[in-house]
Design a protein around this motif. Structure first.
Motif, PDB file in Angstrom:
ATOM      1  N   LYS A  57     -22.826 -17.459 -14.592  1.00 30.91           N
ATOM      2  CA  LYS A  57     -21.673 -18.265 -15.016  1.00 30.91           C
ATOM      3  C   LYS A  57     -20.434 -17.384 -15.085  1.00 30.91           C
ATOM      4  CE  LYS A  57     -20.085 -20.842 -19.030  1.00 30.91           C
ATOM      5  NZ  LYS A  57     -19.507 -19.944 -19.997  1.00 30.91           N
ATOM      6  N   LEU A  58     -19.346 -17.927 -14.592  1.00 31.91           N
ATOM      7  CA  LEU A  58     -18.045 -17.279 -14.685  1.00 31.91           C
ATOM      8  C   LEU A  58     -17.218 -18.093 -15.668  1.00 31.91           C
ATOM      9  CD1 LEU A  58     -16.102 -15.116 -13.450  1.00 31.91           C
ATOM     10  CD2 LEU A  58     -15.330 -16.927 -11.899  1.00 31.91           C
ATOM     11  N   GLY A  59     -16.763 -17.449 -16.716  1.00 28.89           N
ATOM     12  CA  GLY A  59     -15.904 -18.205 -17.608  1.00 28.89           C
ATOM     13  C   GLY A  59     -16.246 -18.031 -19.075  1.00 28.89           C
ATOM     14  N   PRO A  60     -15.396 -18.590 -19.879  1.00 31.30           N
ATOM     15  CA  PRO A  60     -14.270 -19.421 -19.480  1.00 31.30           C
ATOM     16  C   PRO A  60     -13.168 -18.585 -18.823  1.00 31.30           C
ATOM     17  CG  PRO A  60     -14.266 -19.134 -21.865  1.00 31.30           C
ATOM     18  CD  PRO A  60     -15.508 -18.476 -21.345  1.00 31.30           C
ATOM     19  N   ILE A  61     -12.592 -19.149 -17.773  1.00 29.63           N
ATOM     20  CA  ILE A  61     -11.496 -18.490 -17.067  1.00 29.63           C
ATOM     21  C   ILE A  61     -10.225 -18.658 -17.889  1.00 29.63           C
ATOM     22  CG2 ILE A  61     -10.068 -18.480 -14.984  1.00 29.63           C
ATOM     23  CD1 ILE A  61     -12.557 -19.615 -13.482  1.00 29.63           C
ATOM     24  N   GLN A  62      -9.563 -17.566 -18.137  1.00 27.20           N
ATOM     25  CA  GLN A  62      -8.267 -17.561 -18.818  1.00 27.20           C
ATOM     26  C   GLN A  62      -7.204 -17.503 -17.718  1.00 27.20           C
ATOM     27  OE1 GLN A  62      -8.105 -17.845 -22.175  1.00 27.20           O
ATOM     28  NE2 GLN A  62     -10.341 -17.982 -22.117  1.00 27.20           N
ATOM     29  N   TRP A  63      -6.733 -18.675 -17.273  1.00 24.43           N
ATOM     30  CA  TRP A  63      -5.840 -18.739 -16.115  1.00 24.43           C
ATOM     31  C   TRP A  63      -4.525 -18.016 -16.350  1.00 24.43           C
ATOM     32  CZ3 TRP A  63      -8.024 -19.650 -11.758  1.00 24.43           C
ATOM     33  CH2 TRP A  63      -9.157 -20.471 -11.700  1.00 24.43           C
ATOM     34  N   LEU A  64      -3.995 -18.059 -17.548  1.00 23.62           N
ATOM     35  CA  LEU A  64      -2.727 -17.376 -17.827  1.00 23.62           C
ATOM     36  C   LEU A  64      -2.846 -15.877 -17.557  1.00 23.62           C
ATOM     37  CD1 LEU A  64       0.185 -17.453 -18.984  1.00 23.62           C
ATOM     38  CD2 LEU A  64      -0.847 -17.024 -21.220  1.00 23.62           C
ATOM     39  N   HIS A  65      -3.950 -15.304 -17.988  1.00 19.81           N
ATOM     40  CA  HIS A  65      -4.161 -13.860 -17.837  1.00 19.81           C
ATOM     41  C   HIS A  65      -4.984 -13.517 -16.601  1.00 19.81           C
ATOM     42  CE1 HIS A  65      -2.303 -13.159 -21.686  1.00 19.81           C
ATOM     43  NE2 HIS A  65      -3.103 -14.056 -22.234  1.00 19.81           N
ATOM     44  N   ARG A  66      -5.475 -14.545 -15.892  1.00 16.26           N
ATOM     45  CA  ARG A  66      -6.242 -14.382 -14.659  1.00 16.26           C
ATOM     46  C   ARG A  66      -7.464 -13.490 -14.882  1.00 16.26           C
ATOM     47  NH1 ARG A  66      -4.016 -17.945 -11.816  1.00 16.26           N
ATOM     48  NH2 ARG A  66      -5.390 -17.544 -10.085  1.00 16.26           N
ATOM     49  N   ARG A  67      -8.215 -13.806 -15.949  1.00 13.10           N
ATOM     50  CA  ARG A  67      -9.426 -13.043 -16.261  1.00 13.10           C
ATOM     51  C   ARG A  67     -10.531 -14.001 -16.692  1.00 13.10           C
ATOM     52  NH1 ARG A  67      -6.751 -11.652 -21.568  1.00 13.10           N
ATOM     53  NH2 ARG A  67      -7.945 -12.887 -23.045  1.00 13.10           N
ATOM     54  N   ALA A  68     -11.774 -13.498 -16.645  1.00 15.22           N
ATOM     55  CA  ALA A  68     -12.921 -14.302 -17.072  1.00 15.22           C
ATOM     56  C   ALA A  68     -14.096 -13.395 -17.403  1.00 15.22           C
ATOM     57  CB  ALA A  68     -13.325 -15.276 -15.968  1.00 15.22           C
ATOM     58  N   ASP A  69     -15.001 -13.928 -18.195  1.00  9.70           N
ATOM     59  CA  ASP A  69     -16.273 -13.269 -18.466  1.00  9.70           C
ATOM     60  C   ASP A  69     -17.274 -13.686 -17.403  1.00  9.70           C
ATOM     61  OD1 ASP A  69     -15.386 -11.959 -20.719  1.00  9.70           O
ATOM     62  OD2 ASP A  69     -16.253 -13.378 -22.125  1.00  9.70           O
ATOM     63  N   LEU A  70     -18.231 -12.821 -17.158  1.00  8.51           N
ATOM     64  CA  LEU A  70     -19.306 -13.089 -16.212  1.00  8.51           C
ATOM     65  C   LEU A  70     -20.613 -12.827 -16.943  1.00  8.51           C
ATOM     66  CD1 LEU A  70     -19.991 -13.759 -13.269  1.00  8.51           C
ATOM     67  CD2 LEU A  70     -19.691 -11.347 -12.733  1.00  8.51           C
ATOM     68  N   SER A  71     -21.527 -13.796 -16.881  1.00  6.90           N
ATOM     69  CA  SER A  71     -22.826 -13.638 -17.547  1.00  6.90           C
ATOM     70  C   SER A  71     -23.919 -14.218 -16.661  1.00  6.90           C
ATOM     71  CB  SER A  71     -22.818 -14.316 -18.914  1.00  6.90           C
ATOM     72  OG  SER A  71     -22.530 -15.696 -18.785  1.00  6.90           O
ATOM     73  N   LEU A  72     -25.122 -13.710 -16.819  1.00  7.60           N
ATOM     74  CA  LEU A  72     -26.234 -14.195 -16.007  1.00  7.60           C
ATOM     75  C   LEU A  72     -27.560 -13.882 -16.667  1.00  7.60           C
ATOM     76  CD1 LEU A  72     -27.239 -11.992 -13.023  1.00  7.60           C
ATOM     77  CD2 LEU A  72     -25.787 -11.121 -14.826  1.00  7.60           C
ATOM     78  N   PHE A  73     -28.600 -14.511 -16.145  1.00  8.83           N
ATOM     79  CA  PHE A  73     -29.958 -14.117 -16.459  1.00  8.83           C
ATOM     80  C   PHE A  73     -30.854 -14.464 -15.278  1.00  8.83           C
ATOM     81  CE2 PHE A  73     -30.336 -18.544 -17.617  1.00  8.83           C
ATOM     82  CZ  PHE A  73     -31.676 -18.864 -17.418  1.00  8.83           C
ATOM     83  N   ILE A  74     -31.875 -13.640 -15.093  1.00  7.26           N
ATOM     84  CA  ILE A  74     -32.925 -13.917 -14.116  1.00  7.26           C
ATOM     85  C   ILE A  74     -34.117 -14.369 -14.947  1.00  7.26           C
ATOM     86  CG2 ILE A  74     -34.415 -12.995 -12.299  1.00  7.26           C
ATOM     87  CD1 ILE A  74     -31.431 -13.021 -11.498  1.00  7.26           C
ATOM     88  N   GLY A  75     -34.484 -15.640 -14.805  1.00  6.74           N
ATOM     89  CA  GLY A  75     -35.572 -16.201 -15.605  1.00  6.74           C
ATOM     90  C   GLY A  75     -36.951 -15.917 -15.050  1.00  6.74           C
ATOM     91  N   GLU A  76     -37.051 -15.828 -13.734  1.00  2.74           N
ATOM     92  CA  GLU A  76     -38.338 -15.549 -13.088  1.00  2.74           C
ATOM     93  C   GLU A  76     -38.661 -14.070 -13.232  1.00  2.74           C
ATOM     94  OE1 GLU A  76     -40.772 -17.320 -11.536  1.00  2.74           O
ATOM     95  OE2 GLU A  76     -39.722 -19.174 -12.072  1.00  2.74           O
ATOM     96  N   ARG A  77     -39.620 -13.763 -14.104  1.00  3.13           N
ATOM     97  CA  ARG A  77     -39.939 -12.362 -14.368  1.00  3.13           C
ATOM     98  C   ARG A  77     -40.389 -11.613 -13.113  1.00  3.13           C
ATOM     99  NH1 ARG A  77     -43.337 -11.290 -19.668  1.00  3.13           N
ATOM    100  NH2 ARG A  77     -43.166 -13.328 -20.616  1.00  3.13           N
ATOM    101  N   GLY A  78     -41.045 -12.305 -12.192  1.00  4.27           N
ATOM    102  CA  GLY A  78     -41.476 -11.678 -10.946  1.00  4.27           C
ATOM    103  C   GLY A  78     -40.320 -11.242 -10.066  1.00  4.27           C
ATOM    104  N   CYS A  79     -39.119 -11.670 -10.402  1.00  5.41           N
ATOM    105  CA  CYS A  79     -37.921 -11.311  -9.635  1.00  5.41           C
ATOM    106  C   CYS A  79     -37.108 -10.207 -10.316  1.00  5.41           C
ATOM    107  CB  CYS A  79     -37.053 -12.548  -9.410  1.00  5.41           C
ATOM    108  SG  CYS A  79     -37.823 -13.765  -8.318  1.00  5.41           S
ATOM    109  N   TRP A  80     -37.574  -9.719 -11.465  1.00  3.31           N
ATOM    110  CA  TRP A  80     -36.878  -8.647 -12.155  1.00  3.31           C
ATOM    111  C   TRP A  80     -37.008  -7.343 -11.362  1.00  3.31           C
ATOM    112  CZ3 TRP A  80     -38.487  -9.192 -18.028  1.00  3.31           C
ATOM    113  CH2 TRP A  80     -37.971 -10.393 -18.538  1.00  3.31           C
ATOM    114  N   GLY A  81     -35.990  -6.507 -11.451  1.00  3.05           N
ATOM    115  CA  GLY A  81     -36.048  -5.182 -10.854  1.00  3.05           C
ATOM    116  C   GLY A  81     -35.928  -5.158  -9.342  1.00  3.05           C
TER     117      GLY A  81
END
Length: 178
Positions: free
Chosen positions: A77-101
């Protein structure tokens, strides 16, 4: 939709809100660094959250899928996007443990990073990572993010205060993925 040789990032769809996704959110190994761990997750709660956020242009939310199989393995997920400052947070998770690493997290981060800088004209991306989540930190650093600070005793984990690392990447430090 964003693509690499191994991944396809697409909008999260109602069919993704299933027992597999729910099992990720309720798995202590998967949710160890997720805020969702504080409440029991249900399909109804998942659907309600998705309904409330699916059309929010300031928070694009993608399913991370394996390109050949289109198998959903996590979210970014990207956001929330702060359009005035043109910045955003980025977060994620890999739920399938077999896909880790296997580098899927850094590949997904690079896809969204490039899209955010090229298509959305954002100038800064940030990430907050629980101290101790070295896999996530490595994935972001592999994509050019640098440690900008440590928020001391910022969150609670297992009844104990824990630090949060703040990583960031200004667009001026970015080299587009070839």
């Amino acid at each position: 939709m964003l693509k690499s040789s191994r991944l396809l990032l697409r909008a999260l769809e109602p069919g993704d809100l299933n027992d597999t996704y729910l099992s990720w959110l309720n798995d202590p190994a998967v949710n160890r660094y997720l805020e969702t761990r504080f409440l029991p997750q249900t399909l109804e709660a998942l659907q309600t959250y998705w309904q409330a956020h699916r059309d929010d242009p300031s928070s694009p939310w993608f399913a991370i899928c394996l390109a050949g199989q289109e198998r959903h393995i996590g979210n970014i997920k990207l956001g929330p996007i702060q359009w005035l400052h043109r910045r955003a947070d980025l977060s994620l998770f890999i739920g399938e443990r077999g896909c880790w690493g296997q580098g899927y997290a850094s590949e997904a981060i690079a896809l969204v990073r490039d899209w955010a800088f090229l298509e959305l004209d954002l100038q800064k991306l940030n990430a907050g990572i629980y101290a101790g989540n070295f896999g996530s930190r490595r994935a972001f650093e592999k994509c050019g993010f640098g440690l900008e600070g440590t928020l001391r005793e910022e969150v609670v984990t297992s009844g104990q205060r824990q630090d949060v690392w703040r990583l960031g990447m200004p667009r001026s430090y970015w080299t587009p993925t070839a």
